[in-house]
Motif scaffolding. Structure first.
Motif, PDB file in Angstrom:
ATOM      1  N   ALA A  20       0.933  -1.238   0.189  1.00  0.00           N
ATOM      2  CA  ALA A  20      -0.159   0.072   0.046  1.00  0.00           C
ATOM      3  C   ALA A  20       0.849   1.387  -0.206  1.00  0.00           C
ATOM      4  O   ALA A  20       0.599   2.207  -0.652  1.00  0.00           O
ATOM      5  N   VAL A  21       2.019   1.207   0.930  1.00  0.00           N
ATOM      6  CA  VAL A  21       2.816   2.530   0.952  1.00  0.00           C
ATOM      7  C   VAL A  21       3.591   2.486  -0.541  1.00  0.00           C
ATOM      8  O   VAL A  21       3.520   3.757  -1.151  1.00  0.00           O
ATOM      9  N   ALA A  22       4.120   1.500  -0.983  1.00  0.00           N
ATOM     10  CA  ALA A  22       4.793   1.538  -2.333  1.00  0.00           C
ATOM     11  C   ALA A  22       3.951   2.137  -3.365  1.00  0.00           C
ATOM     12  O   ALA A  22       4.268   2.896  -4.184  1.00  0.00           O
ATOM     13  N   ALA A  23       2.608   1.896  -3.371  1.00  0.00           N
ATOM     14  CA  ALA A  23       1.569   2.328  -4.232  1.00  0.00           C
ATOM     15  C   ALA A  23       1.173   3.604  -4.273  1.00  0.00           C
ATOM     16  O   ALA A  23       1.027   4.327  -5.178  1.00  0.00           O
ATOM     17  N   LEU A  24       1.397   4.146  -3.070  1.00  0.00           N
ATOM     18  CA  LEU A  24       1.241   5.808  -2.841  1.00  0.00           C
ATOM     19  C   LEU A  24       2.329   6.493  -3.100  1.00  0.00           C
ATOM     20  O   LEU A  24       2.232   7.758  -3.277  1.00  0.00           O
ATOM     21  N   LEU A  25       3.498   6.104  -3.134  1.00  0.00           N
ATOM     22  CA  LEU A  25       4.606   6.977  -3.310  1.00  0.00           C
ATOM     23  C   LEU A  25       4.805   7.992  -4.550  1.00  0.00           C
ATOM     24  O   LEU A  25       5.035   8.975  -4.479  1.00  0.00           O
ATOM     25  N   PRO A  26       4.202   7.311  -5.562  1.00  0.00           N
ATOM     26  CA  PRO A  26       4.143   8.401  -6.938  1.00  0.00           C
ATOM     27  C   PRO A  26       3.074   9.440  -6.666  1.00  0.00           C
ATOM     28  O   PRO A  26       3.254  10.371  -7.236  1.00  0.00           O
ATOM     29  N   LEU A  27       2.545   9.322  -5.796  1.00  0.00           N
ATOM     30  CA  LEU A  27       1.286  10.222  -5.299  1.00  0.00           C
ATOM     31  C   LEU A  27       1.823  11.483  -4.308  1.00  0.00           C
ATOM     32  O   LEU A  27       1.284  12.209  -3.963  1.00  0.00           O
ATOM     33  N   ALA A  28       3.130  11.314  -3.891  1.00  0.00           N
ATOM     34  CA  ALA A  28       3.632  12.183  -2.839  1.00  0.00           C
ATOM     35  C   ALA A  28       4.639  13.060  -3.038  1.00  0.00           C
ATOM     36  O   ALA A  28       5.987  12.706  -2.875  1.00  0.00           O
ATOM     37  N   PRO A  29       4.178  14.045  -3.878  1.00  0.00           N
ATOM     38  CA  PRO A  29       5.527  15.195  -4.427  1.00  0.00           C
ATOM     39  C   PRO A  29       5.974  15.735  -3.229  1.00  0.00           C
ATOM     40  O   PRO A  29       7.249  16.215  -3.521  1.00  0.00           O
ATOM     41  N   ALA A  30       5.681  15.685  -2.076  1.00  0.00           N
ATOM     42  CA  ALA A  30       6.501  16.306  -0.872  1.00  0.00           C
ATOM     43  C   ALA A  30       7.812  15.395  -0.719  1.00  0.00           C
ATOM     44  O   ALA A  30       8.740  15.848  -0.128  1.00  0.00           O
ATOM     45  N   LEU A  31       8.068  14.189  -1.285  1.00  0.00           N
ATOM     46  CA  LEU A  31       8.975  13.383  -0.914  1.00  0.00           C
ATOM     47  C   LEU A  31      10.134  13.517  -2.021  1.00  0.00           C
ATOM     48  O   LEU A  31      11.180  12.933  -2.067  1.00  0.00           O
ATOM     49  N   ALA A  32       9.668  14.431  -3.034  1.00  0.00           N
ATOM     50  CA  ALA A  32      10.577  14.802  -4.230  1.00  0.00           C
ATOM     51  C   ALA A  32      11.767  15.478  -3.487  1.00  0.00           C
ATOM     52  O   ALA A  32      11.764  16.038  -2.608  1.00  0.00           O
ATOM     53  N   VAL A  33      12.838  15.257  -4.548  1.00  0.00           N
ATOM     54  CA  VAL A  33      14.306  15.797  -4.153  1.00  0.00           C
ATOM     55  C   VAL A  33      14.213  17.417  -4.616  1.00  0.00           C
ATOM     56  O   VAL A  33      13.387  17.714  -5.627  1.00  0.00           O
ATOM     57  N   ASP A  34      14.887  18.364  -3.664  1.00  0.00           N
ATOM     58  CA  ASP A  34      14.884  19.785  -4.038  1.00  0.00           C
ATOM     59  C   ASP A  34      15.311  19.856  -5.643  1.00  0.00           C
ATOM     60  O   ASP A  34      16.575  19.136  -5.977  1.00  0.00           O
ATOM     61  N   GLU A  35      14.768  20.930  -6.087  1.00  0.00           N
ATOM     62  CA  GLU A  35      15.268  21.074  -7.918  1.00  0.00           C
ATOM     63  C   GLU A  35      16.228  22.171  -7.446  1.00  0.00           C
ATOM     64  O   GLU A  35      15.969  23.315  -6.918  1.00  0.00           O
ATOM     65  N   HIS A  36      17.344  22.062  -7.858  1.00  0.00           N
ATOM     66  CA  HIS A  36      18.477  22.924  -7.616  1.00  0.00           C
ATOM     67  C   HIS A  36      18.404  23.918  -9.110  1.00  0.00           C
ATOM     68  O   HIS A  36      18.001  23.432 -10.063  1.00  0.00           O
ATOM     69  N   PHE A  37      19.118  25.139  -8.833  1.00  0.00           N
ATOM     70  CA  PHE A  37      19.132  26.072 -10.009  1.00  0.00           C
ATOM     71  C   PHE A  37      20.390  25.522 -10.849  1.00  0.00           C
ATOM     72  O   PHE A  37      21.458  25.472 -10.082  1.00  0.00           O
ATOM     73  N   VAL A  38      20.232  24.984 -12.180  1.00  0.00           N
ATOM     74  CA  VAL A  38      21.456  24.162 -12.960  1.00  0.00           C
ATOM     75  C   VAL A  38      21.291  24.935 -14.293  1.00  0.00           C
ATOM     76  O   VAL A  38      20.150  25.311 -14.917  1.00  0.00           O
ATOM     77  N   LYS A  39      22.534  25.335 -14.494  1.00  0.00           N
ATOM     78  CA  LYS A  39      22.579  25.967 -15.992  1.00  0.00           C
ATOM     79  C   LYS A  39      24.112  25.867 -16.436  1.00  0.00           C
ATOM     80  O   LYS A  39      24.899  25.744 -15.419  1.00  0.00           O
ATOM     81  N   ASP A  40      24.304  25.900 -17.622  1.00  0.00           N
ATOM     82  CA  ASP A  40      25.816  25.485 -17.994  1.00  0.00           C
ATOM     83  C   ASP A  40      26.248  24.509 -17.384  1.00  0.00           C
ATOM     84  O   ASP A  40      27.710  24.366 -17.245  1.00  0.00           O
ATOM     85  N   GLY A  41      25.539  23.236 -17.300  1.00  0.00           N
ATOM     86  CA  GLY A  41      26.238  22.117 -16.855  1.00  0.00           C
ATOM     87  C   GLY A  41      26.374  21.856 -15.498  1.00  0.00           C
ATOM     88  O   GLY A  41      27.090  21.102 -15.213  1.00  0.00           O
ATOM     89  N   GLY A  42      25.939  22.879 -14.650  1.00  0.00           N
ATOM     90  CA  GLY A  42      26.323  22.648 -13.291  1.00  0.00           C
ATOM     91  C   GLY A  42      25.355  23.341 -12.156  1.00  0.00           C
ATOM     92  O   GLY A  42      24.650  24.326 -12.700  1.00  0.00           O
ATOM     93  N   ALA A  43      25.394  22.924 -10.912  1.00  0.00           N
ATOM     94  CA  ALA A  43      24.446  23.697 -10.079  1.00  0.00           C
ATOM     95  C   ALA A  43      25.013  25.020  -9.640  1.00  0.00           C
ATOM     96  O   ALA A  43      26.208  25.377 -10.009  1.00  0.00           O
ATOM     97  N   ALA A  44      24.210  25.955  -9.501  1.00  0.00           N
ATOM     98  CA  ALA A  44      24.502  27.392  -9.165  1.00  0.00           C
ATOM     99  C   ALA A  44      24.927  27.935 -10.464  1.00  0.00           C
ATOM    100  O   ALA A  44      25.588  28.689 -10.476  1.00  0.00           O
ATOM    101  N   GLY A  45      24.567  27.614 -11.613  1.00  0.00           N
ATOM    102  CA  GLY A  45      24.660  28.142 -12.915  1.00  0.00           C
ATOM    103  C   GLY A  45      26.102  27.736 -13.262  1.00  0.00           C
ATOM    104  O   GLY A  45      26.746  28.587 -14.078  1.00  0.00           O
ATOM    105  N   GLY A  46      26.907  26.912 -12.869  1.00  0.00           N
ATOM    106  CA  GLY A  46      28.384  26.304 -13.001  1.00  0.00           C
ATOM    107  C   GLY A  46      29.360  27.279 -12.264  1.00  0.00           C
ATOM    108  O   GLY A  46      30.506  27.255 -12.696  1.00  0.00           O
ATOM    109  N   VAL A  47      28.967  28.382 -11.493  1.00  0.00           N
ATOM    110  CA  VAL A  47      29.754  29.078 -10.717  1.00  0.00           C
ATOM    111  C   VAL A  47      30.391  28.381  -9.590  1.00  0.00           C
ATOM    112  O   VAL A  47      29.705  27.656  -8.763  1.00  0.00           O
TER     113      VAL A  47
END
Length: 163
Positions: A20-47
């Protein structure tokens, strides 16, 4: 020795709960990993985020000196900066996944520009425009940080284009 009916039911109940828990995991966006700002092939814009602390200015990172952190590739200008980051990534990674601090204070993820930055109490904050940086962040730094922290708790795992 045959298992008692109560132990069989207990095992079946545990299996059903796991399924039951495994079936619900795709419905749980709060468990998603943080989306970093990525540009030019790197986090923080490659800086190189360590360079803000060590040389006091944004410095382009190099594909020669990289580290992995929170599922992203971070680039550095030197091996020494990479090693500092690896030893203490939370110390050097920018607030709000590298997204605009003023934007986070308004509940948004806005791409940043490396020249609009500040270090407050050892934490690197990036911003998107001169107006966001000077007109909002520097004009009322503590309020922007307080609101950004409050909003980040709910927006960190939401894709930028969904805010």
């Amino acid at each position: 020795m045959p298992a008692s009916s109560s132990s069989v039911l207990f095992r079946l109940g545990r299996v059903a709960a796991v399924v039951a828990v495994a079936a619900l995991l795709p419905l749980a966006p709060a468990l998603a990993v943080d989306e970093h700002f990525v540009k030019d092939g790197g986090a923080a814009g490659g800086v190189d985020v360590v360079a803000y602390h060590t040389v006091g200015q944004p410095t382009p990172g190099s594909a020669q000196f990289t580290a992995e952190y929170q599922g992203q590739t971070w680039k550095f200008a030197t091996a020494a900066n990479r090693d500092l980051f690896v030893a203490s990534p939370a110390k050097y990674a920018p607030a709000y996944g590298g997204w605009c601090s003023a934007g986070a204070s308004k509940g948004k993820k806005v791409a940043t520009m490396p020249q609009f930055w500040a270090i407050v109490d050892g934490q690197l904050y990036l911003n998107s425009t001169e107006g966001a940086h000077k007109g909002l962040f520097l004009a009322d730094t503590q309020t922007v940080i307080r609101k950004g922290e409050a909003n980040w708790k709910t927006i960190y795992a939401t894709k930028a284009d969904k805010l």
